[in-house]
Every structure is written in C-alpha cells, then in structure tokens.
Design an enzyme around this catalytic site. Structure first.
Site, PDB file in Angstrom:
ATOM      1  N   ASP B   7       0.839  -1.204   0.000  1.00 32.50           N
ATOM      2  CA  ASP B   7       0.000   0.000   0.000  1.00 32.50           C
ATOM      3  C   ASP B   7       0.880   1.264   0.000  1.00 32.50           C
ATOM      4  OD1 ASP B   7      -2.263   1.650   0.354  1.00 32.50           O
ATOM      5  OD2 ASP B   7      -2.125   1.484   2.541  1.00 32.50           O
ATOM      6  N   ASP B   9      -0.519   5.031   0.867  1.00 35.90           N
ATOM      7  CA  ASP B   9      -0.888   5.950   1.951  1.00 35.90           C
ATOM      8  C   ASP B   9      -0.931   5.218   3.286  1.00 35.90           C
ATOM      9  OD1 ASP B   9      -1.187   7.774  -0.072  1.00 35.90           O
ATOM     10  OD2 ASP B   9      -3.352   7.485  -0.223  1.00 35.90           O
TER      11      ASP B   9
END
Lengths: 170, 170
Positions: B7, B9
């Site tokens: 991922d 953020d």
C-alpha cells in the site's frame, strides 16, 4: 456476476484517430488508417513518443464508436473493470480518469484500474487489442480489431471488429 | 517468487504528517499525532476533504521512515507491486506516480497499480494499514500501524509498527 476487464486505448479510446490527427497537424498530410495495418502504434507513427507523452493526448482522444452505449449495456449485466496500462506515461493517469468520467459517467472510480502489467488483475473475460495482454489471460478473451492486430491470429480468442459485435457476443 | 502488494498511503506515504502539517497551516495549532488515535483520517482531520483533494497533497507527502531502505531490500527478494487506492481522487494519480519515481527509483512503472478496489488484484502477501483491504485478502496479511488502526485487532493478520519490523518479518 462475471467480471469483464475492459481495455482503454484501442478499445474505448480511438488512439489511431488521435495519432493520425496529431501527425497531420505536424506534416499537413492526413494518412489513411489502413496504411498503418500490421504495425504497432510505435512503428506506424514517427511522432509516437512525442505525441503519446504530450499533455492532453489522453484527455482529448476521441471515443471509440459505439463504446459508450456498448459499455453502458454491459455495465448492467456484468461486473465491469476498466483496466488500462497507463503507468508508462505518468501524465496520462489523471487525464485518463477525467476522460472516463466525462464520456462514461456510469463507470465510477471503484471500477478503474491503471497499471503497468495486466496479469496481476483477475477477471473472467478480457477485451483488449494487444495480444501481449490477452496471451497470458486464463479466462475468455476477445481481441478488439485495431490496425496493429488486424493480421494476427490469437489462439483461443474471439475477435470483435466493433462494439456492436462485442455486445452481440456478451 | 512471492508477490507482495504494498500500500502507499499510511505505509510508504506518511499521510498523517501531511494532514497535521496542513491543518497547522490553517489553524496555527500543530496537534500531536496521538490525539487522532482510533479515528479514520476523514474523522480525525476537519479539513480532510479539502486537503486530500488539493493539488500537491500526494506529490509533497513525507516518506514513511525506513520505507525506502525497507522496500529496496524487499524488491530484490520478492516480486513487489505497489497497490494504491487512488481513483477516488483523480488528481492524485499522476502525483502518486511522480512521487514514487522520485523517492523509490528502484520501483519501475510495471510495478505500480492504482485502483479503486484492491480485491481485483492478486498477490501472496499484502501490507496495508486499512482493515477494509486486508479483510478480504486470501494470502498473508500485515497491518501497518497507523493511528486509525492502533486499537483494532484484525483476524489472521500480523502487525508491524514500522518498516524495520516488516523487514524482520519478511
């Protein structure tokens, strides 16, 4: 509900028309699309690199004939994911989403995937114009006719010449 | 080689620092990160919608401590795909790729996927800070500690507090 992975360039976006127009803007000569048969876009268009990396290329590309009505029809019947190889051209990413939002407003942001390689995304049916994407795909495959693939036979793959044919198949 | 879905953020991009800084620019008060514990970013930050949609938010977000060295180490050992929910914010897409290119130059464009939902992408290991992404994932799961998830227990999921812990686990 079966998931269809729908390509953008050469399926929803009429990139050949865009390349031919931009080339004519440079040279003053509008070539016939048939002259590019059998060649990849990068081979067919001398200004390919310049144009594909230019601001606005993807934001202003014409919509493929029949694709709005065709995709809207399929969007009620299948789970639609728009799957576009886009990360080679960073500036294209935002342009591509804004373009989708304008012309295919029934497709929401949860239905979009912008990637560098398509084999990490799973689905049941793939509609694409590039054999390099279709070849590895384990599901049902439909090659969308574009000048670069017009002479190719892709194993285990149906061929659609336009969006009316896609809708009839699915 | 196993594929890890990483991922952005809250794992590579330190979005809390960015929200806290931009909030302080508005209010003159720099809150402590711990005050946001247990709240999603959209709940913790009153200016969330304004800031997350503002030009430059993702292009200027600070890099998560240890993530450059950690990801470079994993990039030789695993197949790394950066998988970011990004299409909710069209302007973020190009910014996110340019940011990755600047800070993680060993990650190339074929290793990036920007999407709206992560369950269409396949992998063996997922590193994410949001249980909504980890919950459905059928492989090995690592939740990366961020203030919003600090009090949660996610079933069948390891927890890493920082990138040193990720590297030790993998």
């Amino acid at each position: 509900m079966k998931r269809i992975l729908v390509d953008m360039d050469g399926v929803l976006a009429d990139v050949y028309s865009q390349f031919l127009k931009l080339e004519a803007d440079e040279t003053g000569v509008l070539r016939n699309r048939d002259e590019t048969n059998g060649k990849l876009e990068s081979e067919a268009f001398p200004f390919y690199e310049k144009h594909v990396r230019s601001k606005g290329f993807f934001r202003t590309v014409p919509v493929m004939k029949g694709s709005v009505e065709g995709l809207e029809y399929l969007n009620g019947k299948y789970e639609i994911i728009i799957l576009s190889s886009a990360t080679e051209f960073p500036q294209s990413l935002s342009e591509k989403e804004l373009w989708l939002n304008e012309y295919y407003p029934f497709i929401d942001w949860t239905q979009m995937v912008f990637c560098g390689r398509k084999d990490v995304v799973s689905g049941d049916i793939m509609i694409d114009d590039h054999p390099k994407n279709l070849n590895f795909f384990p599901g049902e495959k439909i090659i969308f006719t574009q000048p670069h693939n017009i002479r190719l036979i892709v194993p285990n793959c149906k061929r659609a010449s336009d969006w009316d044919e896609i809708v009839k198949m699915l």
